[in-house]
Design a protein around this motif. Structure first.
Motif, mmCIF file in Angstrom:
data_model
loop_
_atom_site.group_PDB
_atom_site.id
_atom_site.type_symbol
_atom_site.label_atom_id
_atom_site.label_comp_id
_atom_site.label_asym_id
_atom_site.label_seq_id
_atom_site.Cartn_x
_atom_site.Cartn_y
_atom_site.Cartn_z
ATOM 1 N N GLU A 110 0.805 -1.182 0.175
ATOM 2 C CA GLU A 110 0.010 -0.035 0.099
ATOM 3 C C GLU A 110 0.847 1.190 0.057
ATOM 4 O O GLU A 110 0.597 2.166 -0.636
ATOM 5 N N THR A 134 -1.423 7.358 -2.592
ATOM 6 C CA THR A 134 -2.280 7.950 -3.371
ATOM 7 C C THR A 134 -1.995 9.437 -4.071
ATOM 8 O O THR A 134 -1.113 9.926 -3.709
ATOM 9 N N LEU A 154 -7.336 11.301 -8.523
ATOM 10 C CA LEU A 154 -8.622 10.967 -8.049
ATOM 11 C C LEU A 154 -9.833 11.435 -8.795
ATOM 12 O O LEU A 154 -9.797 12.455 -9.319
ATOM 13 N N ARG A 184 -16.427 9.026 -7.194
ATOM 14 C CA ARG A 184 -16.932 7.289 -7.209
ATOM 15 C C ARG A 184 -18.251 7.303 -6.395
ATOM 16 O O ARG A 184 -18.695 7.908 -5.778
ATOM 17 N N ALA A 186 -11.823 8.111 -5.797
ATOM 18 C CA ALA A 186 -10.931 7.058 -5.810
ATOM 19 C C ALA A 186 -10.081 7.168 -7.184
ATOM 20 O O ALA A 186 -10.278 7.911 -8.099
ATOM 21 N N ASP A 187 -8.805 6.383 -7.082
ATOM 22 C CA ASP A 187 -7.864 6.469 -8.145
ATOM 23 C C ASP A 187 -8.354 5.396 -9.097
ATOM 24 O O ASP A 187 -8.092 4.149 -8.800
ATOM 25 N N TYR A 188 -8.912 5.581 -10.396
ATOM 26 C CA TYR A 188 -9.258 4.588 -11.101
ATOM 27 C C TYR A 188 -8.295 3.833 -11.900
ATOM 28 O O TYR A 188 -8.619 2.526 -12.357
ATOM 29 N N GLN A 233 -12.360 -0.996 -4.434
ATOM 30 C CA GLN A 233 -12.445 0.231 -3.582
ATOM 31 C C GLN A 233 -11.292 1.267 -4.269
ATOM 32 O O GLN A 233 -11.318 2.621 -4.065
ATOM 33 N N LYS A 234 -10.424 0.774 -4.779
ATOM 34 C CA LYS A 234 -9.415 1.258 -5.557
ATOM 35 C C LYS A 234 -9.037 0.863 -6.928
ATOM 36 O O LYS A 234 -9.143 -0.445 -7.192
ATOM 37 N N PRO A 243 -14.218 1.588 -9.035
ATOM 38 C CA PRO A 243 -14.308 1.583 -7.415
ATOM 39 C C PRO A 243 -15.758 1.982 -7.097
ATOM 40 O O PRO A 243 -16.480 2.700 -7.654
ATOM 41 N N ARG A 277 -6.371 -7.896 -3.488
ATOM 42 C CA ARG A 277 -5.629 -7.007 -4.451
ATOM 43 C C ARG A 277 -5.274 -7.661 -5.503
ATOM 44 O O ARG A 277 -5.120 -8.845 -5.463
#
Ligand code: GTP
Ligand code: MG
Length: 456
Positions: A152, A157, A162, A165, A334-336, A362-363, A397, A417
């Motif tokens: 992670e 991020t 971003l 979402r 969220a970061d697509y 979620q991401k 996301p 993940r």
């Protein structure tokens, strides 16, 4: 601060210097010989330990004392201000002491208060360590032993990436207050509007459209599931819809739901349900909920209340509008394009299809063919279905999908993940197995102080 020599203390305690030295050595107190000096508070602690031990020998059959709160405020106020400490799943008393800068002997003494006898090199588990250092004003956080934390970190991020979402909503409330009926009403209204007569596939989560925007509902929250997911660090819900029956009012599980939502820091929208019933009294519900800090806007508060009848499909559109409003205020993003990750909402072994799991992305964007790992399960995404049962190639996301291709059934709350290859996925899953096997084998060595004092 005054000091006391070892031989003086031994005399006070009525034991030989040699015996006292062996006790001190066992407790890892740095002394050279019987002429060495001890700080006054250390001497006091040794005296307490010895007298307590003698006392406990007399009253051996008594149940262990429950932990006491810190004795005087003066003592508390002199404690360091540092709050959080990250600790591994097991740690020795010695290491724990050095991490929080507290004499191990003080920790040992406190553990005795808890009824636990350990020596300085004994390892205690995280939960015990947490409880113990809380007594000294520290808050413990468990180190994450999987490699997830590292991965992670890699995936920092990227604010510029971003994008908005959809909100993920959980419906909660007391038994029989109409959660399922409300979800059905929401889905049916929606399905009816978009594809008349369409059948909704049950995958534990559903996706509805309102004014061109998507809202995701998790169907299987229940209090336990919610707690389990949250306990595992999975923040899945952005908004809680609290269903309260207008004829029944606030009940125990209503309060529980409020507490869960508050603990998770999730905004609550109140749906006062069953307003079609003759005994319905929405004003009473508002009054009751205001006692829990949920104050309607018209009373100067900031909680949104919507009157609905799940049965008669009244107020459903307004409820959806309010959800979108709260979501907009929360600025969910969220970061697509990040490496995809998400959480397992539910999973099962399907006779024909093997392990299947509902994943809430979620991401990033989860795609067919991606190598995946979730707890002990790994594999390659073979196929995905959306909440309407349609096959999809990718999921962005907040979108729930049913994923096929796992080696075994993962657990709800497991983080899923994407990794670079199936080989890597397998290695991580194997590591997970190893850690958990090890964990099961760990027993806390309970070395009794009796052993030390037997020599007295
Ligand atoms: P659990 O899953 O058992 O916690 O219950 P629930 O909260 O999901 O309630 P459910 O939707 O099963 O509804 C319980 C009962 O209330 C059912 O008999 C529903 O038909 C009835 N009910 C739900 N909503 C309404 C409503 O708006 N009006 C009326 N009159 N009855 C409702
Ligand atoms: Mg139900």
């Amino acid at each position: 601060m005054s000091k006391v020599r070892v031989y003086e203390l031994a005399k006070k305690l009525g034991i030989s210097s040699k015996k006292l030295i062996s006790i001190l050595e066992e407790l890892d107190v740095d002394i050279r010989n019987h002429m060495s000096s001890l700080e006054d508070d250390m001497a006091q602690l040794i005296m307490d330990l010895v007298s307590e031990e003698k006392g406990s020998k007399k009253t051996k059959n008594e149940t262990p004392k429950t932990p006491e709160p810190p004795k005087n405020t003066e003592e508390v106020s002199t404690k360091p201000k540092i709050q959080k400490v990250v600790l591994p799943s097991k740690i020795s008393i010695k290491d724990l002491g050095s991490r929080i800068n507290i004499e191990p002997v003080k920790l040992i003494k406190k553990l005795m208060d808890f009824g636990l006898m350990v020596n300085i090199n004994a390892e205690i588990d995280f939960e015990s360590a947490k409880k113990l250092i809380k007594e000294f004003g520290y808050e413990a956080e468990e180190e994450r032993e999987d490699e997830l934390a590292e991965l992670e970190k890699e995936e920092e991020t990227r604010p510029e990436e971003l994008k908005p979402r959809p909100p993920v909503v959980t419906v909660m409330g007391h038994v029989d207050h109409g959660k399922t009926t409300l979800l059905d009403a929401i889905r049916e209204t929606n399905v009816a509007a978009s594809e008349a007569g369409g059948i909704t596939q049950h995958i534990g989560a559903s996706q509805v459209e309102k004014d061109g925007k998507t809202i995701v509902f998790i169907d299987t929250p229940g209090h336990e599931a919610f707690t389990a997911l949250r306990a595992r660090g999975a923040k899945v819900t952005d908004i809680v819809v609290l269903v309260v029956a207008a004829d029944d009012g606030v009940m125990p599980q209503t309060v529980e739901a409020i507490n869960h939502a508050k603990a998770a820091g999730v905004p609550i929208i109140v749906a006062i349900n069953k307003i079609d019933k003759p005994g319905a009294n929405p004003e009473r519900v508002k009054q009751q909920l205001s006692e829990y800090g949920l104050i309607p806007e018209e009373w100067g508060g900031d909680t949104i209340f919507v009157n609905v009848s799940a049965k008669n499909r009244i107020g459903i559109d307004t409820l959806l509008e309010m959800i979108l409003l709260v979501a907009e205020m929360a600025e969910l993003k969220a970061d697509y394009n990040a490496r995809a990750s998400g959480v397992i909402i539910e999973a099962k072994l399907d006779k024909g299809r093997g392990p299947v799991a509902t994943v809430l992305v979620q991401k990033g964007t989860l795609k067919v063919g991606d190598a995946i790992v979730a707890g002990p399960a790994y594999g390659k995404v073979r196929a995905m279905r959306d909440s309407r049962g349609r096959m999809v190639k990718s999921a962005t996301p907040s979108i729930p999908v049913e994923v096929m291709g796992f080696s075994e059934v993962p657990s709800a709350g497991d983080v899923i993940r994407v990794v670079s290859s199936e080989k890597e996925a397998r290695e991580i899953a194997e590591k997970y197995h190893e850690i958990h096997k090890e964990k099961e084998n760990i027993t806390t060595p309970k070395v009794s102080l009796d052993r030390i004092f037997d020599r007295i």
